[in-house]
Motif scaffolding. Structure first.
Motif, mmCIF file in Angstrom:
data_model
loop_
_atom_site.group_PDB
_atom_site.id
_atom_site.type_symbol
_atom_site.label_atom_id
_atom_site.label_comp_id
_atom_site.label_asym_id
_atom_site.label_seq_id
_atom_site.Cartn_x
_atom_site.Cartn_y
_atom_site.Cartn_z
ATOM 1 N N PHE A 1 3.886 -3.674 -0.326
ATOM 2 C CA PHE A 1 3.684 -5.090 -0.035
ATOM 3 C C PHE A 1 3.452 -5.892 -1.307
ATOM 4 N N SER A 2 3.587 -7.198 -1.199
ATOM 5 C CA SER A 2 3.476 -8.085 -2.353
ATOM 6 C C SER A 2 2.038 -8.423 -2.729
ATOM 7 N N GLU A 3 1.086 -8.126 -1.870
ATOM 8 C CA GLU A 3 -0.327 -8.421 -2.122
ATOM 9 C C GLU A 3 -1.175 -7.200 -1.769
ATOM 10 N N LYS A 4 -2.378 -7.136 -2.311
ATOM 11 C CA LYS A 4 -3.308 -6.064 -1.947
ATOM 12 C C LYS A 4 -3.740 -6.238 -0.495
ATOM 13 N N LEU A 5 -3.970 -5.108 0.182
ATOM 14 C CA LEU A 5 -4.265 -5.105 1.613
ATOM 15 C C LEU A 5 -5.678 -4.642 1.912
ATOM 16 N N GLU A 6 -6.172 -5.067 3.070
ATOM 17 C CA GLU A 6 -7.439 -4.575 3.604
ATOM 18 C C GLU A 6 -7.126 -3.350 4.461
ATOM 19 N N PRO A 7 -7.620 -2.171 4.103
ATOM 20 C CA PRO A 7 -7.228 -0.942 4.799
ATOM 21 C C PRO A 7 -7.635 -0.882 6.266
ATOM 22 N N ASN A 8 -8.771 -1.439 6.626
ATOM 23 C CA ASN A 8 -9.244 -1.340 8.006
ATOM 24 C C ASN A 8 -8.490 -2.242 8.979
ATOM 25 N N PHE A 9 -7.671 -3.145 8.461
ATOM 26 C CA PHE A 9 -6.970 -4.094 9.316
ATOM 27 C C PHE A 9 -5.462 -4.061 9.097
ATOM 28 N N SER A 10 -4.956 -2.969 8.561
ATOM 29 C CA SER A 10 -3.529 -2.832 8.261
ATOM 30 C C SER A 10 -3.016 -1.541 8.884
ATOM 31 N N THR A 11 -1.879 -1.626 9.591
ATOM 32 C CA THR A 11 -1.362 -0.455 10.305
ATOM 33 C C THR A 11 0.164 -0.379 10.225
ATOM 34 N N ILE A 12 0.657 0.840 10.398
ATOM 35 C CA ILE A 12 2.091 1.102 10.553
ATOM 36 C C ILE A 12 2.249 1.960 11.801
ATOM 37 N N GLU A 13 3.206 1.593 12.637
ATOM 38 C CA GLU A 13 3.595 2.413 13.784
ATOM 39 C C GLU A 13 5.081 2.696 13.654
ATOM 40 N N VAL A 14 5.504 3.850 14.145
ATOM 41 C CA VAL A 14 6.928 4.185 14.199
ATOM 42 C C VAL A 14 7.211 4.640 15.628
ATOM 43 N N ARG A 15 8.210 4.026 16.256
ATOM 44 C CA ARG A 15 8.533 4.325 17.658
ATOM 45 C C ARG A 15 10.010 4.658 17.801
ATOM 46 N N ASP A 16 10.305 5.541 18.762
ATOM 47 C CA ASP A 16 11.705 5.889 19.018
ATOM 48 C C ASP A 16 12.334 4.845 19.937
ATOM 49 N N ALA A 17 13.587 5.048 20.317
ATOM 50 C CA ALA A 17 14.322 4.070 21.123
ATOM 51 C C ALA A 17 13.693 3.842 22.494
ATOM 52 N N LYS A 18 12.926 4.819 22.982
ATOM 53 C CA LYS A 18 12.254 4.675 24.277
ATOM 54 C C LYS A 18 10.846 4.095 24.140
ATOM 55 N N GLY A 19 10.427 3.840 22.901
ATOM 56 C CA GLY A 19 9.100 3.280 22.660
ATOM 57 C C GLY A 19 8.007 4.298 22.446
ATOM 58 N N ALA A 20 8.366 5.585 22.418
ATOM 59 C CA ALA A 20 7.365 6.630 22.207
ATOM 60 C C ALA A 20 6.927 6.655 20.744
ATOM 61 N N PRO A 21 5.624 6.819 20.489
ATOM 62 C CA PRO A 21 5.158 6.873 19.101
ATOM 63 C C PRO A 21 5.662 8.125 18.395
ATOM 64 N N MET A 22 6.152 7.940 17.175
ATOM 65 C CA MET A 22 6.667 9.052 16.374
ATOM 66 C C MET A 22 5.878 9.237 15.083
ATOM 67 N N HIS A 23 4.815 8.426 14.905
ATOM 68 C CA HIS A 23 3.955 8.624 13.741
ATOM 69 C C HIS A 23 2.937 9.704 14.078
ATOM 70 N N ALA A 24 2.545 10.444 13.071
ATOM 71 C CA ALA A 24 1.606 11.558 13.249
ATOM 72 C C ALA A 24 0.276 11.161 12.619
ATOM 73 N N GLY A 25 -0.570 10.534 13.386
ATOM 74 C CA GLY A 25 -1.852 10.095 12.861
ATOM 75 C C GLY A 25 -1.834 8.650 12.424
ATOM 76 N N LYS A 26 -2.913 8.266 11.761
ATOM 77 C CA LYS A 26 -3.084 6.881 11.317
ATOM 78 C C LYS A 26 -2.415 6.655 9.966
ATOM 79 N N SER A 27 -2.032 5.415 9.737
ATOM 80 C CA SER A 27 -1.487 5.051 8.424
ATOM 81 C C SER A 27 -2.633 4.974 7.421
#
Length: 120
Positions: free
Chosen positions: A48-74
């Motif tokens: 990202f272009s700026e520093k982030l606050e870790p407790n309020f920043s997330t990444i999710e990855v989902r497949d075509a059916k909407g199922a989560p494909m991330h393994a744990g928290k970002s």
């Protein structure tokens, strides 16, 4: 008079330094947005272009059916604080959606999505 004030405010806004007006935006990603990758990635890394606050920043990855494909928290890179990553489950061929939400240290929220594809 209103026109003069409007023009003056617009000029002032344009004259401000970019860092004063900036919100944290996605600078780059791995895998790249819109790309087709093979083999499947083991993680998604967003810069990202700026520093982030870790407790309020997330990444999710989902497949075509909407199922989560991330393994744990970002997680946020402690040294840079501009780079986040999330581990992925084993990804079969298909299209995946990355959903990110961040809060920059200047308290501005940003969010976005993009897709990438796993396949030949």
């Amino acid at each position: 008079m209103l026109r003069v004030v409007t023009i003056a405010l617009l000029a002032l806004t344009l004259a401000l330094p970019g860092s004063v007006r900036a919100h944290s935006g996605l600078a780059r990603s791995s895998p790249p947005a819109g790309s087709t990758v093979s083999p499947a990635p083991k993680e998604v890394v967003l810069s990202f272009s700026e520093k982030l606050e870790p407790n309020f920043s997330t990444i999710e990855v989902r497949d075509a059916k909407g199922a989560p494909m991330h393994a744990g928290k970002s997680s946020l890179d402690a040294a840079q604080r501009t780079q986040m990553r999330v581990a992925l489950k084993a990804l079969p061929p298909g299209t995946y959606k990355v959903i990110w939400r961040v809060l920059s240290v200047d308290t501005h929220r940003s969010q976005g999505t993009f897709t990438f594809r796993v396949g030949p």
